[in-house]
Design an enzyme around this catalytic site. Structure first.
Site, short mmCIF file in Angstrom:
data_model
loop_
_atom_site.label_atom_id
_atom_site.label_comp_id
_atom_site.label_asym_id
_atom_site.label_seq_id
_atom_site.Cartn_x
_atom_site.Cartn_y
_atom_site.Cartn_z
N SER A 99 8.51 12.27 -2.81
CA SER A 99 8.00 10.86 -2.59
C SER A 99 9.03 9.97 -2.23
CB SER A 99 7.63 10.74 -4.14
OG SER A 99 8.63 11.02 -5.23
N ARG B 238 -2.80 -2.30 9.96
CA ARG B 238 -3.33 -1.15 9.54
C ARG B 238 -3.93 -0.94 8.02
NH1 ARG B 238 1.10 0.58 12.22
NH2 ARG B 238 2.05 1.11 10.17
N SER B 239 -3.13 -1.62 7.48
CA SER B 239 -3.60 -1.65 5.80
C SER B 239 -4.44 -2.96 5.39
CB SER B 239 -2.32 -1.25 5.01
OG SER B 239 -1.70 0.05 5.34
N LYS C 156 24.83 6.53 3.17
CA LYS C 156 24.16 5.52 2.49
C LYS C 156 25.02 5.64 1.12
CE LYS C 156 19.65 4.93 4.53
NZ LYS C 156 18.53 4.86 4.10
N HIS D 179 14.50 12.65 -8.40
CA HIS D 179 15.66 12.97 -8.02
C HIS D 179 16.38 13.56 -8.93
CE1 HIS D 179 13.92 11.29 -4.40
NE2 HIS D 179 14.80 10.21 -4.24
N ARG E 251 21.44 -4.05 3.13
CA ARG E 251 22.22 -3.33 2.20
C ARG E 251 24.00 -3.61 2.32
NH1 ARG E 251 19.06 1.83 1.32
NH2 ARG E 251 17.16 1.35 0.13
N CYS F 86 17.92 4.76 -3.49
CA CYS F 86 17.37 5.45 -4.73
C CYS F 86 18.60 6.44 -5.49
CB CYS F 86 15.97 6.17 -4.44
SG CYS F 86 16.00 7.39 -3.16
N THR G 212 0.77 -1.31 0.12
CA THR G 212 -0.03 -0.14 -0.19
C THR G 212 0.97 1.36 0.12
OG1 THR G 212 -0.19 -0.02 2.42
CG2 THR G 212 -1.94 -1.05 1.20
N GLY G 213 2.09 1.19 0.01
CA GLY G 213 2.94 2.45 0.06
C GLY G 213 3.22 2.93 -1.41
#
Length: 333
Positions: A160, A41-42, A213, A242, A101, A130, A13-14
């Site tokens: 986003s 919750r979802s 990161k 981005h 990662r 990202c 749902t994200g």
């Protein structure tokens, strides 16, 4: 790919989960069955995939018994708790969080850069951050041609990248600011509308987590601990995509023209570099697209082998969902 797979999407749902579903449909990924998983919750929400309504189920340790492939993007703490169970059940897991990662036994993969690393997996592959993904796609051709001694990168990251709710908060903040009303802060530490802000926790070194990161992930992906990397990451009031200003010091001389030649046919790259005619990568053009856009390639005369590049990509697509799907397609194809 001839075979069909039983697929689960964790964090369905994200914002990344929604993009995963869009791309799985767009790319006709071979799905025998699809399970959508999220927090309690979802659970119960209904999402649509290829015209079919699917009820979101609550993520538990019993969710993976009949699953072949897992795409996970529900946050690092969730991945740490549940992903080992999925791997134990025999699923191939591609995790889009920071949880694994930097784990020595977990490949960190950008398909255009180091797909061979993915083939050494033990059931789990990590998707990079990202901002790291788009930088690696743009720099790998240059790295192969001339080597890289040092990278200095400044990012201008869309909201986003924080969440779908953050997009809505920017809309609300912008409306309030234009109307002269007080700005309510829910997800952001500072006003985001009409502002440039630091939006990640800071470490004892003074670097924020996002900057750390980019440094560590770059070295792991390229398998080169000798590269110097300096990153400054900021959030800007842009909805999607981005942008990055990248300064590179190569080990061997590479002219801007030679760099353009390296990038012109590079996988996943679109070269847009005609500033005299106002043609260069823009966030509004990259949003909703799959490629990494590179332009404004020019010499940095302040150092011996310096180049400047401007790199833009959709953070939800190539920066997250698409990269994960490409890994699965390469491994399963």
């Amino acid at each position: 790919m001839c075979e069909s797979y039983r697929v689960a999407v964790v964090g369905a749902t994200g914002a990344v989960g929604n993009t995963l579903l869009e791309l799985l449909a767009e790319r006709d990924f071979p799905i025998a069955s699809l399970k959508l998983l999220a927090s309690h919750r979802s659970a119960g929400e209904i999402l649509t995939f290829r015209g079919e309504h699917i009820i979101v189920e609550e993520l538990t340790h019993d969710s993976f018994g009949d699953i072949d492939v897992v795409f996970s993007s529900a946050g690092a703490s969730v991945s740490r708790e549940f992903i080992p169970t999925a791997v134990e059940n025999g699923a191939l897991v591609i995790d889009n969080t920071s949880a694994f990662r930097m784990d020595a036994d977990t490949p960190l993969v950008v398909p255009e850069v180091n797909m061979d690393a993915a083939r050494k997996h033990n059931g789990l592959i990590a998707n990079p951050n990202c901002s790291t993904i788009q930088m690696m796609v743009a720099l790998k051709p240059i790295y192969d041609a001339a080597g890289i001694k040092r990278i200095v990168v400044s990012t201008y990251q869309s909201v986003s990248g924080k969440s779908g709710r953050a997009v809505m908060e920017l809309v609300q903040q912008t409306t309030s600011a234009l109307q002269g009303k007080p700005i309510d802060l829910e997800l952001f530490p500072h006003q985001m509308a009409f502002n440039v802000a630091f939006d990640w926790p800071f470490t004892d070194s003074g670097d924020c987590e996002e900057e750390v990161k980019m440094v560590s992930e770059t070295r792991k992906i390229l398998e080169d601990e000798t590269i110097g990397v300096s990153a400054t990451t900021v959030r800007v009031p842009v909805f999607y995509a981005h942008s990055e200003s990248i300064n590179v010091e190569t080990r061997e001389k590479l002219t801007p023209a030679q760099a353009r030649e390296c990038l012109a046919d590079a996988p996943g790259v679109q070269l847009i570099d005609d500033p005299g005619n106002r043609k260069y990568p823009l966030a509004v053009d990259a949003a909703g697209k799959d490629d990494v856009y590179v332009g404004r390639i020019r010499e940095d005369a302040s150092i011996q082998n310096g180049l400047n590049l401007w790199v833009v990509a959709d953070n939800l697509r190539k920066g997250a969902a698409l990269n994960a799907i490409q890994i699965a397609e390469e491994l399963l194809g």
